[in-house]
Design a protein around this motif. Structure first.
Motif, short mmCIF file in Angstrom:
data_model
loop_
_atom_site.label_atom_id
_atom_site.label_comp_id
_atom_site.label_asym_id
_atom_site.label_seq_id
_atom_site.Cartn_x
_atom_site.Cartn_y
_atom_site.Cartn_z
N GLY A 19 12.78 -3.30 36.28
CA GLY A 19 11.93 -3.64 35.15
C GLY A 19 12.41 -4.73 34.22
O GLY A 19 11.87 -4.87 33.12
N ILE A 32 8.87 -10.83 36.42
CA ILE A 32 9.60 -9.63 36.81
C ILE A 32 10.71 -10.03 37.77
O ILE A 32 10.45 -10.55 38.86
CB ILE A 32 8.66 -8.60 37.46
N ALA A 74 4.20 -11.08 40.45
CA ALA A 74 5.37 -10.79 39.61
C ALA A 74 5.32 -11.53 38.27
O ALA A 74 6.24 -11.37 37.46
CB ALA A 74 6.65 -11.16 40.35
N ASP A 97 13.52 -7.94 38.77
CA ASP A 97 14.10 -6.91 39.64
C ASP A 97 13.23 -5.66 39.58
O ASP A 97 12.30 -5.56 38.77
CB ASP A 97 15.55 -6.59 39.25
N ASN A 98 13.54 -4.71 40.46
CA ASN A 98 12.69 -3.52 40.55
C ASN A 98 13.01 -2.45 39.52
O ASN A 98 12.40 -1.38 39.53
CB ASN A 98 12.79 -2.92 41.96
N ASP A 138 7.06 1.96 37.81
CA ASP A 138 7.50 2.06 39.20
C ASP A 138 6.76 1.04 40.07
O ASP A 138 5.73 0.48 39.66
CB ASP A 138 7.24 3.47 39.75
N ASN A 139 7.27 0.83 41.28
CA ASN A 139 6.63 -0.03 42.27
C ASN A 139 6.30 -1.42 41.69
O ASN A 139 5.17 -1.89 41.76
CB ASN A 139 5.37 0.63 42.81
N LEU A 140 7.31 -2.05 41.14
CA LEU A 140 7.11 -3.34 40.50
C LEU A 140 7.18 -4.48 41.52
O LEU A 140 8.07 -4.49 42.38
CB LEU A 140 8.16 -3.57 39.42
N PRO A 141 6.28 -5.45 41.42
CA PRO A 141 6.41 -6.65 42.26
C PRO A 141 7.52 -7.54 41.70
O PRO A 141 7.58 -7.77 40.49
CB PRO A 141 5.04 -7.33 42.11
N VAL A 142 8.40 -8.02 42.54
CA VAL A 142 9.55 -8.84 42.12
C VAL A 142 9.37 -10.26 42.64
O VAL A 142 9.00 -10.46 43.80
CB VAL A 142 10.87 -8.24 42.63
#
Length: 355
Positions: free
Chosen positions: A96, A91, A61, A93-94, A142-146
């Motif tokens: 962005g 990062i 993240a 939150d999901n 999309d599909n972000l590591p938090v």
């Protein structure tokens, strides 16, 4: 022994054997998990200490930030020049939102964010707060590591911390240190930022990255190295914005676009005045011209002991109270000038930032 007693003795012997066997079997079943745990702990005790679990949880993240700044051409060269500024971000939150240091993305022409999985994208500045040196970016992926977060988590002096960032564009790097202070002793007593101090190294490019604990939870946003009187860096003294403060600033910037703070216009400093007046307070070392304090008649060497009916225990507490006061609010201030006790009313203004 007669024949009539032999079957009874033989039956008792068999019965005792069965009972004993059942007891031993039950003990073995009961002790087996304990023995397995003991064997596992023995194996683990032979392994070197590692923060790999924390890094694996947090590092994906933490992003690299590349900001471009354009300078106009000079008399000798009409062509504008472009300078690359390095930094890091986290990062949060999901959707962005990325937290970083304001000095990483302030006054730049474009921002690119690089994730650890190889993806790169442009970023939009949502808002900046120069006082805490924080900024919020937004990326569309999309599909972000938090980053792992715990709103109830509080750091303590002596905690082991890991600083994750991209120093000198070498790629993601982890440095390890210990928390030396959790705020309130930074010596920057006119600041509203309650910084953490630690010795995890933050080199150029690592500002804005994540400071995590040994479990990988976010405890701060990396800020900068301490600078001495001549501007030289001091080894082993680095700062981070605590997670609780960073989270509050981020929420305000997302919802309102800026952080509004009250402004009084005094400079403060350490003094034995608390011993002279036998009570805590704020020693005024200077007053900004045409500030609310100046218009209210405050002067250098005044000693403020009460604001809006609240006794002030320290300069940090007084500044925090002023900071959270809505501009335009009138506050009564009680203070000492020499041996004379006085009161005045100030109208709090909005704190303006110098770019």
């Amino acid at each position: 022994m007669t024949r009539s007693t032999r079957p009874k003795n033989w039956f008792s012997y068999i019965l005792r054997s069965i009972v004993l066997g059942l007891v031993v079997a039950a003990l073995v079943i009961w002790l087996q998990p304990l023995l397995q745990n003991w064997q596992t702990s023995q194996q683990q005790s032979n392994q070197p200490m590692s923060f790999a679990k924390a890094v694996n949880r947090a590092a994906p993240a933490v992003v690299n930030i590349y900001s471009l700044t354009e300078f106009r051409g000079s008399y000798y060269s009409r062509r504008p020049s472009t300078v690359l500024r390095l930094g890091s971000g986290v990062i949060m939150d999901n959707v962005g939102h990325v937290l970083t240091a304001a000095h990483v993305v302030g006054n730049v022409s474009s921002i690119e964010v690089a994730l650890q999985d190889g993806r790169r994208t442009s970023a939009q500045v949502i808002g900046m707060d120069p006082v805490t040196d924080l900024a919020v970016l937004r990326i569309e992926l999309d599909n972000l590591p938090v980053i792992p977060q715990d709103n109830q988590l509080r750091s303590n002096v002596g905690d082991v911390v890991l600083a994750i960032g991209n120093p000198l564009n070498l790629g993601q790097t982890i440095t390890q240190g210990i928390v030396s202070a959790t705020g309130g002793r930074m010596g920057v007593i006119n600041s509203h930022a309650d910084l953490m101090q630690m010795d995890a190294v933050i080199n150029e490019g690592a500002s804005g990255g994540a400071l995590v604990n040994s479990e990988g939870y976010l405890v701060g946003i990396n800020n900068a190295q301490f600078r001495g009187p001549a501007g030289q860096g001091v080894e082993g003294i680095y700062f981070a914005v605590p997670y609780s403060l960073a989270r509050t600033i981020m929420k305000t910037l997302i919802e309102e676009g800026e952080v509004v703070r009250g402004y009084l216009g005094i400079n403060t400093g350490d003094t034995p005045a608390a011993q002279v007046y036998q009570q805590p307070g704020i020693f005024v070392t200077g007053v900004d011209p045409n500030s609310p304090a100046d218009r209210a008649g405050l002067r250098a060497e005044d000693y403020i002991v009460e604001i809006a009916g609240e006794q002030i225990s320290s300069a940090a507490e007084g500044l925090a109270l002023i900071s959270t006061t809505t501009p335009g609010t009138e506050l009564e201030i009680r203070y000492f000038r020499g041996n004379e006790e006085l009161t005045t009313t100030v109208t709090i203004a909005k704190l303006r930032y110098q770019s």
